[in-house]
Motif scaffolding. Structure first.
Motif, PDB file in Angstrom:
ATOM      1  N   ALA A  79     -31.327  30.897 -27.141  1.00 26.23           N
ATOM      2  CA  ALA A  79     -31.758  30.540 -28.502  1.00 26.23           C
ATOM      3  C   ALA A  79     -30.552  30.235 -29.386  1.00 26.23           C
ATOM      4  O   ALA A  79     -30.590  29.313 -30.213  1.00 26.23           O
ATOM      5  CB  ALA A  79     -32.590  31.675 -29.101  1.00 26.23           C
ATOM      6  N   ILE A  80     -29.482  30.984 -29.227  1.00 28.52           N
ATOM      7  CA  ILE A  80     -28.251  30.715 -29.984  1.00 28.52           C
ATOM      8  C   ILE A  80     -27.740  29.311 -29.685  1.00 28.52           C
ATOM      9  O   ILE A  80     -27.335  28.568 -30.588  1.00 28.52           O
ATOM     10  CB  ILE A  80     -27.190  31.780 -29.661  1.00 28.52           C
ATOM     11  CG1 ILE A  80     -27.560  33.105 -30.325  1.00 28.52           C
ATOM     12  CG2 ILE A  80     -25.800  31.329 -30.115  1.00 28.52           C
ATOM     13  CD1 ILE A  80     -26.699  34.280 -29.903  1.00 28.52           C
ATOM     14  N   GLN A  81     -27.784  28.925 -28.424  1.00 27.33           N
ATOM     15  CA  GLN A  81     -27.321  27.591 -28.062  1.00 27.33           C
ATOM     16  C   GLN A  81     -28.248  26.502 -28.604  1.00 27.33           C
ATOM     17  O   GLN A  81     -27.789  25.413 -28.957  1.00 27.33           O
ATOM     18  CB  GLN A  81     -27.184  27.479 -26.544  1.00 27.33           C
ATOM     19  CG  GLN A  81     -26.050  28.318 -25.983  1.00 27.33           C
ATOM     20  CD  GLN A  81     -25.678  27.957 -24.558  1.00 27.33           C
ATOM     21  OE1 GLN A  81     -26.522  27.546 -23.768  1.00 27.33           O
ATOM     22  NE2 GLN A  81     -24.409  28.119 -24.215  1.00 27.33           N
ATOM     23  N   ARG A  82     -29.539  26.786 -28.700  1.00 23.81           N
ATOM     24  CA  ARG A  82     -30.457  25.801 -29.298  1.00 23.81           C
ATOM     25  C   ARG A  82     -30.215  25.651 -30.791  1.00 23.81           C
ATOM     26  O   ARG A  82     -30.486  24.604 -31.368  1.00 23.81           O
ATOM     27  CB  ARG A  82     -31.922  26.226 -29.059  1.00 23.81           C
ATOM     28  CG  ARG A  82     -32.365  26.179 -27.617  1.00 23.81           C
ATOM     29  CD  ARG A  82     -33.881  26.244 -27.485  1.00 23.81           C
ATOM     30  NE  ARG A  82     -34.505  27.431 -28.054  1.00 23.81           N
ATOM     31  CZ  ARG A  82     -34.653  28.588 -27.434  1.00 23.81           C
ATOM     32  NH1 ARG A  82     -34.200  28.730 -26.187  1.00 23.81           N
ATOM     33  NH2 ARG A  82     -35.246  29.620 -28.012  1.00 23.81           N
ATOM     34  N   SER A  83     -29.691  26.692 -31.414  1.00 18.95           N
ATOM     35  CA  SER A  83     -29.536  26.699 -32.863  1.00 18.95           C
ATOM     36  C   SER A  83     -28.316  25.925 -33.346  1.00 18.95           C
ATOM     37  O   SER A  83     -28.429  25.028 -34.179  1.00 18.95           O
ATOM     38  CB  SER A  83     -29.451  28.141 -33.363  1.00 18.95           C
ATOM     39  OG  SER A  83     -28.977  28.192 -34.683  1.00 18.95           O
ATOM     40  N   GLY A  84     -27.171  26.319 -32.892  1.00 21.20           N
ATOM     41  CA  GLY A  84     -25.945  25.739 -33.423  1.00 21.20           C
ATOM     42  C   GLY A  84     -25.423  26.448 -34.662  1.00 21.20           C
ATOM     43  O   GLY A  84     -24.330  26.135 -35.156  1.00 21.20           O
ATOM     44  N   LYS A  85     -26.190  27.425 -35.197  1.00 23.68           N
ATOM     45  CA  LYS A  85     -25.740  28.170 -36.385  1.00 23.68           C
ATOM     46  C   LYS A  85     -24.941  29.417 -36.006  1.00 23.68           C
ATOM     47  O   LYS A  85     -24.384  30.093 -36.865  1.00 23.68           O
ATOM     48  CB  LYS A  85     -26.958  28.586 -37.227  1.00 23.68           C
ATOM     49  CG  LYS A  85     -27.768  27.419 -37.772  1.00 23.68           C
ATOM     50  CD  LYS A  85     -26.992  26.666 -38.839  1.00 23.68           C
ATOM     51  CE  LYS A  85     -27.805  25.509 -39.413  1.00 23.68           C
ATOM     52  NZ  LYS A  85     -28.997  25.951 -40.159  1.00 23.68           N
ATOM     53  N   LEU A  86     -24.922  29.740 -34.695  1.00 24.23           N
ATOM     54  CA  LEU A  86     -24.133  30.848 -34.186  1.00 24.23           C
ATOM     55  C   LEU A  86     -23.374  30.352 -32.967  1.00 24.23           C
ATOM     56  O   LEU A  86     -23.769  29.375 -32.326  1.00 24.23           O
ATOM     57  CB  LEU A  86     -25.016  32.045 -33.802  1.00 24.23           C
ATOM     58  CG  LEU A  86     -25.956  32.612 -34.880  1.00 24.23           C
ATOM     59  CD1 LEU A  86     -27.333  32.000 -34.738  1.00 24.23           C
ATOM     60  CD2 LEU A  86     -26.051  34.134 -34.782  1.00 24.23           C
ATOM     61  N   ASP A  87     -22.294  31.044 -32.638  1.00 20.79           N
ATOM     62  CA  ASP A  87     -21.465  30.644 -31.506  1.00 20.79           C
ATOM     63  C   ASP A  87     -21.058  31.892 -30.740  1.00 20.79           C
ATOM     64  O   ASP A  87     -20.459  32.815 -31.318  1.00 20.79           O
ATOM     65  CB  ASP A  87     -20.225  29.898 -32.016  1.00 20.79           C
ATOM     66  CG  ASP A  87     -19.360  29.373 -30.883  1.00 20.79           C
ATOM     67  OD1 ASP A  87     -19.875  29.216 -29.763  1.00 20.79           O
ATOM     68  OD2 ASP A  87     -18.168  29.129 -31.119  1.00 20.79           O
ATOM     69  N   ILE A  88     -21.397  31.960 -29.452  1.00 23.59           N
ATOM     70  CA  ILE A  88     -21.034  33.113 -28.630  1.00 23.59           C
ATOM     71  C   ILE A  88     -19.595  32.953 -28.165  1.00 23.59           C
ATOM     72  O   ILE A  88     -19.264  31.997 -27.469  1.00 23.59           O
ATOM     73  CB  ILE A  88     -21.955  33.226 -27.401  1.00 23.59           C
ATOM     74  CG1 ILE A  88     -23.434  33.296 -27.820  1.00 23.59           C
ATOM     75  CG2 ILE A  88     -21.585  34.465 -26.566  1.00 23.59           C
ATOM     76  CD1 ILE A  88     -24.406  33.186 -26.664  1.00 23.59           C
ATOM     77  N   ILE A  89     -18.749  33.911 -28.555  1.00 23.87           N
ATOM     78  CA  ILE A  89     -17.350  33.811 -28.137  1.00 23.87           C
ATOM     79  C   ILE A  89     -16.909  34.993 -27.279  1.00 23.87           C
ATOM     80  O   ILE A  89     -15.809  34.970 -26.717  1.00 23.87           O
ATOM     81  CB  ILE A  89     -16.404  33.640 -29.341  1.00 23.87           C
ATOM     82  CG1 ILE A  89     -16.403  34.874 -30.217  1.00 23.87           C
ATOM     83  CG2 ILE A  89     -16.760  32.415 -30.142  1.00 23.87           C
ATOM     84  CD1 ILE A  89     -15.317  34.830 -31.268  1.00 23.87           C
ATOM     85  N   GLY A  90     -17.743  36.035 -27.179  1.00 22.29           N
ATOM     86  CA  GLY A  90     -17.369  37.188 -26.365  1.00 22.29           C
ATOM     87  C   GLY A  90     -18.590  37.917 -25.844  1.00 22.29           C
ATOM     88  O   GLY A  90     -19.701  37.749 -26.344  1.00 22.29           O
TER      89      GLY A  90
END
Length: 337
Positions: A23-34
């Motif tokens: 869902a984070i990847q579908r959004s673009g408003k959050l970015d997983i960095i760790g």
């Protein structure tokens, strides 16, 4: 104020962490960095899949100044320790429901985040489904008149998909079994649509699945406005099924998984189908979290609400065990197990 996507680290790598990461990847408003979990293989696989850096320890991930927030999908019984550590490190927290297994832990989690001045959001995505949003709007517009009753069912087939080694299916890790794990979603929807729940009568059973936890549970809920609702939750049914019927003096809404939403007004003989566009509930709640971190808007579900929601489930557990009506306030005042 920071700009751009909210930079997050994920802890508690399991199947639901992947659902939220997708869902984070579908959004673009959050970015997983760790990411971090105790299993080196799991965290490396997650890092490879989502293009982030695995941390050698949770402490190391919290010490990373690039990370602004934690997506927490750890087991319920470590929600307090993991969330309090994040808050102390100045990280905002998105925590999957339930907030904890006990009201005292729920309160401590909420207070730790409040004291640290970080955002605490809880994952209650079901209320965001477009059909429930439509019903809520119609209720607020007065279409239903006085609300009198509701019935809900949330059922899944877990036969053959059951892992007795998982904390999710053990009484110690998920007290109340099916009602705490999935029933809490529709407890939330019923409260969202009808209003605060003040008392509960409950009964549960273990009929099909192995282990030490109920796979079927039923609640009668008393709402502050006088309305009554019933909720059935099951892991022992032959298929997945969802139902939510809301009865008012002037109109009734019928929703189920297979037939969608229908509305029947007083004086009419047949319900009319209501078309509701699909929506991405997970993206919506994660983007609300990101916006709150950036100082925009407010959270729909915070720690205080999530603690009361947990207390409703725990009232049902006490009721089933003791065979009596239990007020939610009794659980909030005494944190009964």
């Amino acid at each position: 104020m920071n700009a751009g996507p909210v930079r997050v680290g994920c802890i508690g790598i399991g199947w639901w962490s992947d659902v939220l990461a997708d869902a984070i990847q579908r959004s673009g408003k959050l970015d997983i960095i760790g990411c971090y979990t105790r299993s080196e293989a799991k965290r490396q696989n997650f890092a490879d899949k989502y293009g982030c850096r695995p941390a050698a320890s949770y402490e190391a991930m919290l010490a990373n100044p690039e990370i602004e927030a934690i997506i927490n999908t750890t087991p319920n019984d470590v929600h307090l320790a993991t969330t309090a550590a994040a808050a102390t490190a100045g990280k905002h927290v998105f925590l999957d429901k339930p907030i904890a297994n006990s009201v005292s832990d729920g309160r401590a989690i909420t207070e730790a985040c409040r004291k640290a001045g970080v955002v605490l959001a809880l994952g209650y995505q079901r209320r965001r489904e477009s059909h429930f949003r439509r019903i809520k709007q119609q209720i607020d517009d007065g279409l239903f008149g006085r609300l009198v009753n509701a019935e809900a069912n949330i059922s899944r087939d877990r036969l053959g998909k059951f892992d007795l080694t998982s904390w999710r299916y053990q009484a110690a890790g998920m007290p109340g079994g099916v009602m705490l794990q999935i029933g809490i979603h529709y407890i939330d929807v019923l409260e969202y649509l009808i209003g605060p729940i003040i008392a509960v009568r409950g009964q549960s059973a273990q009929l099909v699945l192995p282990g030490d936890n109920p796979d079927v549970a039923s609640l009668i809920l008393e709402h502050a406005n006088g309305a009554l609702s019933t909720l059935n939750a099951s892991y022992a049914s032959a298929s997945e099924y969802y139902l939510m019927n809301i009865y008012g003096k002037d109109a009734t809404a019928y929703y189920d998984l297979h037939n969608g939403l229908r509305l029947l007004r007083r004086g009419e003989s047949k319900p009319v189908a209501i078309t509701c566009a699909g929506n991405d509930t997970l993206v919506e709640e994660l983007e609300e979290f990101a916006a709150a971190i950036r100082g925009q808007g407010r959270l729909e579900v915070d720690g205080d609400y999530a603690t009361r929601s947990l207390a409703t489930v725990r009232a049902g557990i006490v009721s089933a065990r003791e065979g009596r009506r239990v007020e939610v306030a009794e659980i909030l005042d005494g944190d009964r197990s």
